[in-house]
Every structure is written in C-alpha cells, then in structure tokens.
Write a protein that holds these residues in place. Structure first.
Motif, PDB file in Angstrom:
ATOM      1  N   ALA A  26       0.937  -1.629  -0.186  1.00  0.00           N
ATOM      2  CA  ALA A  26       0.343   0.300  -0.225  1.00  0.00           C
ATOM      3  C   ALA A  26       0.718   1.368   0.137  1.00  0.00           C
ATOM      4  O   ALA A  26       1.834   1.284   0.393  1.00  0.00           O
ATOM      5  CB  ALA A  26      -0.904  -0.123   1.175  1.00  0.00           C
ATOM      6  N   ARG A  35      -3.429   3.339  -3.051  1.00  0.00           N
ATOM      7  CA  ARG A  35      -2.568   2.390  -4.034  1.00  0.00           C
ATOM      8  C   ARG A  35      -2.352   1.029  -3.249  1.00  0.00           C
ATOM      9  O   ARG A  35      -1.247   1.496  -2.776  1.00  0.00           O
ATOM     10  CB  ARG A  35      -1.999   3.404  -4.670  1.00  0.00           C
ATOM     11  CG  ARG A  35      -2.632   4.758  -6.051  1.00  0.00           C
ATOM     12  CD  ARG A  35      -1.739   4.911  -7.205  1.00  0.00           C
ATOM     13  NE  ARG A  35      -2.305   6.055  -7.997  1.00  0.00           N
ATOM     14  CZ  ARG A  35      -3.091   6.321  -8.890  1.00  0.00           C
ATOM     15  NH1 ARG A  35      -3.147   4.682  -8.912  1.00  0.00           N
ATOM     16  NH2 ARG A  35      -3.246   7.149  -8.939  1.00  0.00           N
ATOM     17  N   LEU A  36      -2.913   0.106  -4.041  1.00  0.00           N
ATOM     18  CA  LEU A  36      -2.520  -1.588  -3.336  1.00  0.00           C
ATOM     19  C   LEU A  36      -2.169  -1.944  -4.908  1.00  0.00           C
ATOM     20  O   LEU A  36      -2.342  -1.791  -5.648  1.00  0.00           O
ATOM     21  CB  LEU A  36      -4.108  -2.127  -2.769  1.00  0.00           C
ATOM     22  CG  LEU A  36      -5.121  -1.063  -1.946  1.00  0.00           C
ATOM     23  CD1 LEU A  36      -5.714  -1.777  -1.488  1.00  0.00           C
ATOM     24  CD2 LEU A  36      -3.478  -1.477  -0.405  1.00  0.00           C
ATOM     25  N   GLU A  44      -0.908  -3.036 -10.545  1.00  0.00           N
ATOM     26  CA  GLU A  44      -2.324  -2.816  -9.519  1.00  0.00           C
ATOM     27  C   GLU A  44      -3.343  -3.341  -8.910  1.00  0.00           C
ATOM     28  O   GLU A  44      -4.083  -3.486 -10.399  1.00  0.00           O
ATOM     29  CB  GLU A  44      -2.543  -0.815  -9.557  1.00  0.00           C
ATOM     30  CG  GLU A  44      -2.893  -0.087  -8.551  1.00  0.00           C
ATOM     31  CD  GLU A  44      -3.160   1.507  -8.964  1.00  0.00           C
ATOM     32  OE1 GLU A  44      -3.488   2.269  -8.257  1.00  0.00           O
ATOM     33  OE2 GLU A  44      -2.241   2.088  -9.830  1.00  0.00           O
ATOM     34  N   SER A  48      -8.224  -0.261  -6.994  1.00  0.00           N
ATOM     35  CA  SER A  48      -7.794   0.724  -7.044  1.00  0.00           C
ATOM     36  C   SER A  48      -7.034   2.133  -8.001  1.00  0.00           C
ATOM     37  O   SER A  48      -6.641   1.416  -8.816  1.00  0.00           O
ATOM     38  CB  SER A  48      -6.073   0.152  -6.648  1.00  0.00           C
ATOM     39  OG  SER A  48      -5.167   1.127  -6.127  1.00  0.00           O
ATOM     40  N   PRO A  49      -6.523   3.258  -6.864  1.00  0.00           N
ATOM     41  CA  PRO A  49      -6.937   3.858  -5.930  1.00  0.00           C
ATOM     42  C   PRO A  49      -8.045   4.398  -5.400  1.00  0.00           C
ATOM     43  O   PRO A  49      -9.387   3.529  -5.436  1.00  0.00           O
ATOM     44  CB  PRO A  49      -6.446   4.833  -6.398  1.00  0.00           C
ATOM     45  CG  PRO A  49      -6.984   5.422  -7.752  1.00  0.00           C
ATOM     46  CD  PRO A  49      -7.137   4.030  -8.232  1.00  0.00           C
ATOM     47  N   LEU A  50      -7.584   4.056  -3.658  1.00  0.00           N
ATOM     48  CA  LEU A  50      -8.755   3.995  -2.800  1.00  0.00           C
ATOM     49  C   LEU A  50      -8.951   5.705  -2.355  1.00  0.00           C
ATOM     50  O   LEU A  50      -8.039   6.483  -2.480  1.00  0.00           O
ATOM     51  CB  LEU A  50      -8.506   3.264  -1.220  1.00  0.00           C
ATOM     52  CG  LEU A  50      -8.126   1.969  -1.681  1.00  0.00           C
ATOM     53  CD1 LEU A  50      -7.662   1.408  -0.256  1.00  0.00           C
ATOM     54  CD2 LEU A  50      -9.471   1.834  -2.440  1.00  0.00           C
ATOM     55  N   GLY A  86     -12.451  -3.315  -1.308  1.00  0.00           N
ATOM     56  CA  GLY A  86     -11.260  -1.398  -0.997  1.00  0.00           C
ATOM     57  C   GLY A  86     -12.952  -0.908  -0.931  1.00  0.00           C
ATOM     58  O   GLY A  86     -12.861   0.126  -0.461  1.00  0.00           O
TER      59      GLY A  86
END
Length: 510
Positions: A26, A35-36, A44, A48-50, A86
C-alpha cells in the motif's frame, strides 16, 4: 546484494508512506489517494486507487492479519478499508478535528492508535470502530507511533522531539527528550534482543529526527514491575534530516530514508552500513520491509515508490532466528520461511509466502497440493519437502505426548499460550505456589491445584481465550470445581507462561 526491481510512478504528488502485508503493498500520497499493488507482479489491484480523503493522506498501515488497511489524513479522519474489495469499513473522526499524521494497529489487531497535529492521541477499538480512550502530549504534533511487540504499550514521537511511552489504558508512563529538532519516525524490532535475563524481555526501538540522527533504544519489559527505556547508540551515515526508519521482520536490518535523498540499510548486530541506495531524486519520506525481508519499498517526494530485492543469500546467510520455540502448527508464515532456509529449501520461500503457508497449512501439505496448488514441478523437490514435513509431523506427535499436564488447559486440553488464573484475588499467592510446584515436582502428571488462601474458589490456570469464552456464555462457575467464581477477573499467570516457554525452549534444543 540489493537490486532495484521495480519503480511505481502512479501517484501525482509526494509519496508519504508505504506499507506491506504478506500479499500487498500500500502507498499513500499528497494526491489524496491510497494505491494497492499485488506483490506477485506489482500490478495495481482492480479497485485501486482508494479514494475518500479530501486532503493529503499522511500514513497507511495494514492490520497484522493483513485483512484491513488504515489510512489517515489532513482531513482529520482515519479510515479503515477492506483490502479484499476496497470498501470502506469505518470512518473515524479525530475528536478535535485536527489533521491526523500517523496511525498504527496493535499486534493483536484489537486497537488502532491515531496521532494528530494538535498533539492528541486516540486509542480506537478496531472491532467496534469506537473511540476507546484519548489523551495528548504537552507540546508539538504527534508524527510517529509504534506498538511494542507484546502489545502492552506503545510509543509516540512528537515534532518537539519527545518520545512518550503509553500503556494500553492511555496512561503516560514515560517521556524522553530524544531528538533536539523533532522526531520524524520510530519503529520497534519485532524480535527480542537475545540473552535477556530470566523474566525479562528486551526489544530495540529506533527513532529518527530532524537532527540527522538515528537513535537506538532498548526497552526492557519486566514482569509485573513495568518497563525501562535506555538509550543504546546513534547510527551515522545521513547528512540531512532522517524522515523514516523501519526494522526488517527478523530484526537483523534497519533501513532509513533521508532528506539527503539516500536510503541506508544497517546491520542491527554490528550497526555497520550494509547498503546505501541513491536512486531517488528527491527527499526519501518512507521505507518499509516486506514480512519475508526479501523486499524493501522506499517512497519519495519524487512521486515514486521503488521496490528493492535482497538476494536470497541475504535472507539465508544472514543470521536466521532460531526455529520458533512452539509447536509447528502454531508457526507463522515467517516461521515457515525460516524453516525452509534451515532445511536448504530457500528457493521455495517466495512460493510458500505467496500461498500464505503457515504451520498448520504446512503440516497438511500433500504431494497433490505441492504439485497442483503450489505448482512445484520437480518431483525430487516435492519428495524432499514431504520428507521434511513428515519429520515435523513425527516431532509434533512426540512432543504432544510429552507435554506436562500442568501446561495443558483444562478446557481445551491443549498446551497453553496465554495462561490466566480464574479469580484474581489470589493471583500472587497462586503464582508463587506454582513456581514451587514446578521446581519441586517437574514431572507431576496431574493438573496443579493452586492453593488460594482466601476468597478464590478456583485457583486453576486456563488458556485466556478459552476462559473468556466460558465466561461470555454467562457461566460464572469454575470449569474445574463448579463453584461460583467470586470474580470475573482473569489474572495473567506469568510464572506458568515462563515455565511453558522454558520447557518449549529446552524441548526445541533437544
């Protein structure tokens, strides 16, 4: 050797923090996102992104289980995310509304600490998502936090340079002026310092600051009496403020990142510099080791996160911690990795990690699962793994038959990990009595009945979780005597726990 294997450049602004779980990385940024990435190929993940925070995200961290991600922001909130999809699990608002600069989970995942710019520190219940306790430091912003490995206390660092030690009831136990110009980060080594005295546990704490220094502290946990914090040494190497530091999971290395744009990796045993990495073009703001120590992530104000890989020889030729002094079925994924290295199977570390093989899963592996699930193609390698696993199974059976009865929980009939005494009023007398029993009657085969000189109708020791479950079912009677318990308080039986650990250590050495 260390080599750069990947550069992530998806953030639109400074990277503030990065964190690993066993399968994910992360990262968070001034661009308001988290972002994960999958550790298998650094792509990714789909969700993602959160996005939720309305201002910069300063910190992110995984729960020890890896199922929950926490993030905190200038917007005054700490958010909990489900890493499987997420989705937001909870939004926890700092009572003062002040920007939240740091967040950390407790080792047992039950609590989360958040520290804010106004000096407030909040202890949240990570199950109910409700505020548990709140306190504050006298001066400065809270910018750093780390839980001790036993989880009974945590340390915060402030912009005025103070290290503050808190217990789990948010009582301030100690305050230390650590860095003249302000602390930027702190981290505990998860591994105890070897050679501690009986009844003591020593852990290293690293802190870094605007004074360009990294300081190493030793905290000793003294059973019943408390703790002691002592300065040990100062690591040199950076020529500008040090913004981040982190221990490797096995405690053998410490990494730091600095305004001088460099990353330095130290050997914690000798305190020598092992590697200096200089590929970032701006300040290095964050660094983190993966749980298996093969990977290191560093983030920078150059908007990138760089992934570094240590050659497998670094893992297996460095001093590997002793094989865990508990039964194989209780091994963590990292314990399994250590075992693979000691058995000459270091090439399988990554495969076992990616498949989350812990001790229980290890003992259940078959030739079919090795081939079909773990995709180990070599018949000879599969056969070697199975032979080693069979040796472990044989040892488990042998050890199980030799467990002293006094170490077995009367409820679960399993070896106790966290023994407690029912009815706490007799705890001290019970502990002394147990020590006498274990000293004079080491081969006793019946559950020890601890004499309780006053109002305790029980006196037996039980596994904490089992006894809590017993009480939660509204059973106010003793599991052993069926008498009504005078108190629902469960007192830790530290003496018995020491005896069990000593027995495990001696059994392991055999």
């Amino acid at each position: 050797m260390v080599k750069l294997i990947h550069t992530l450049a998806d953030h639109d602004d400074d990277v503030n923090c990065c964190a690993f779980s066993s399968s994910l990385l992360a990262t968070c940024s001034l661009d308001k996102t988290i972002r994960l990435y999958s550790l298998s190929d650094f792509t990714e993940v789909p969700y993602s992104p959160l996005k939720f925070h309305t201002y910069a995200v300063h910190c992110c961290c995984f729960s020890p289980s890896g199922h929950i991600l926490a993030s905190c922001s200038t917007d005054g909130t700490t958010v909990l995310w489900d890493v499987q999809n997420g989705q937001i699990l909870a939004v926890m608002e700092q009572p003062s509304g002040s920007p939240v600069r740091v967040c950390r989970f407790s080792p047992d995942s039950t609590c989360l600490v958040s520290g804010a710019s106004d000096g407030t520190v909040v202890l949240w219940n990570a199950q109910s998502y409700k505020l548990h306790r709140c306190a504050s430091v006298k001066d400065g912003s809270l910018v750093a936090c780390a839980f001790s490995p036993p989880g009974n206390l945590f340390v915060t660092g402030s912009s005025c340079g103070d290290l503050t030690v808190w217990d789990d009831k948010m009582r301030c136990l100690h305050n230390e002026k650590a860095h003249d110009l302000g602390i930027t980060c702190c981290d505990f080594s998860s591994q105890p310092v070897p050679g501690g005295e009986e009844g003591l546990q020593f852990f290293q704490l690293a802190s870094c600051g605007q004074d360009c220094q990294i300081k190493i502290w030793v905290i000793s946990f003294i059973h019943i009496l408390g703790f002691e914090l002592k300065y040990k040494s100062t690591l040199t190497g950076h020529c500008a403020p040090v913004l981040a530091c982190a221990f490797s999971h096995d405690g053998q290395m410490l990494v730091s990142g600095s305004v001088d744009k460099s990353v330095i990796v130290y050997d914690t045993n000798t305190e020598n510099i092992l590697h200096t990495l200089t590929q970032h073009t701006r300040y290095v703001t964050t660094c983190a080791f993966a749980p298996n120590i093969l990977l290191l992530a560093t983030g920078s104000m150059d908007k990138t996160v760089k992934i570094w890989q240590f050659e497998k020889e670094t893992l297996c030729q460095a001093k590997i911690p002793d094989q865990p002094k508990q039964f194989t079925e209780n091994w963590s994924e990292d314990d399994v990795s250590n075992w693979l290295c000691t058995e000459g199977l270091e090439d399988l570390v990554d495969i076992f990690k990616m498949n989350n093989i812990d001790g229980r899963e290890l003992l259940n592996l078959t030739k079919e699962s090795l081939a079909d699930d773990l995709k180990i193609e070599s018949l000879g390698l599969r056969s070697k793994v199975l032979r080693k696993i069979e040796e472990l199974r044989t040892k488990v059976k042998t050890l199980s038959s030799e467990i002293p009865d006094e170490f077995i929980c009367p409820i679960t009939r399993e070896l106790m990990k966290d023994p407690v005494i029912a009815s706490g009023t007799a705890a001290v007398a019970a502990a002394k009595s147990l020590l006498s029993c274990l000293t004079l009657q080491p081969h006793r085969r019946q559950p020890i009945r601890l004499p309780c000189p006053w109002d305790s109708p029980d006196g037996y020791s039980y596994e904490k979780e089992a006894m809590e479950n017993w009480i939660s079912k509204k059973k106010r009677t003793s599991p052993m005597t069926n008498l009504v318990l005078s108190s629902m308080i469960l007192t830790p039986n530290r003496t018995l726990k020491m005896a069990i650990n000593r027995w495990l250590s001696e059994t392991h050495q055999k």
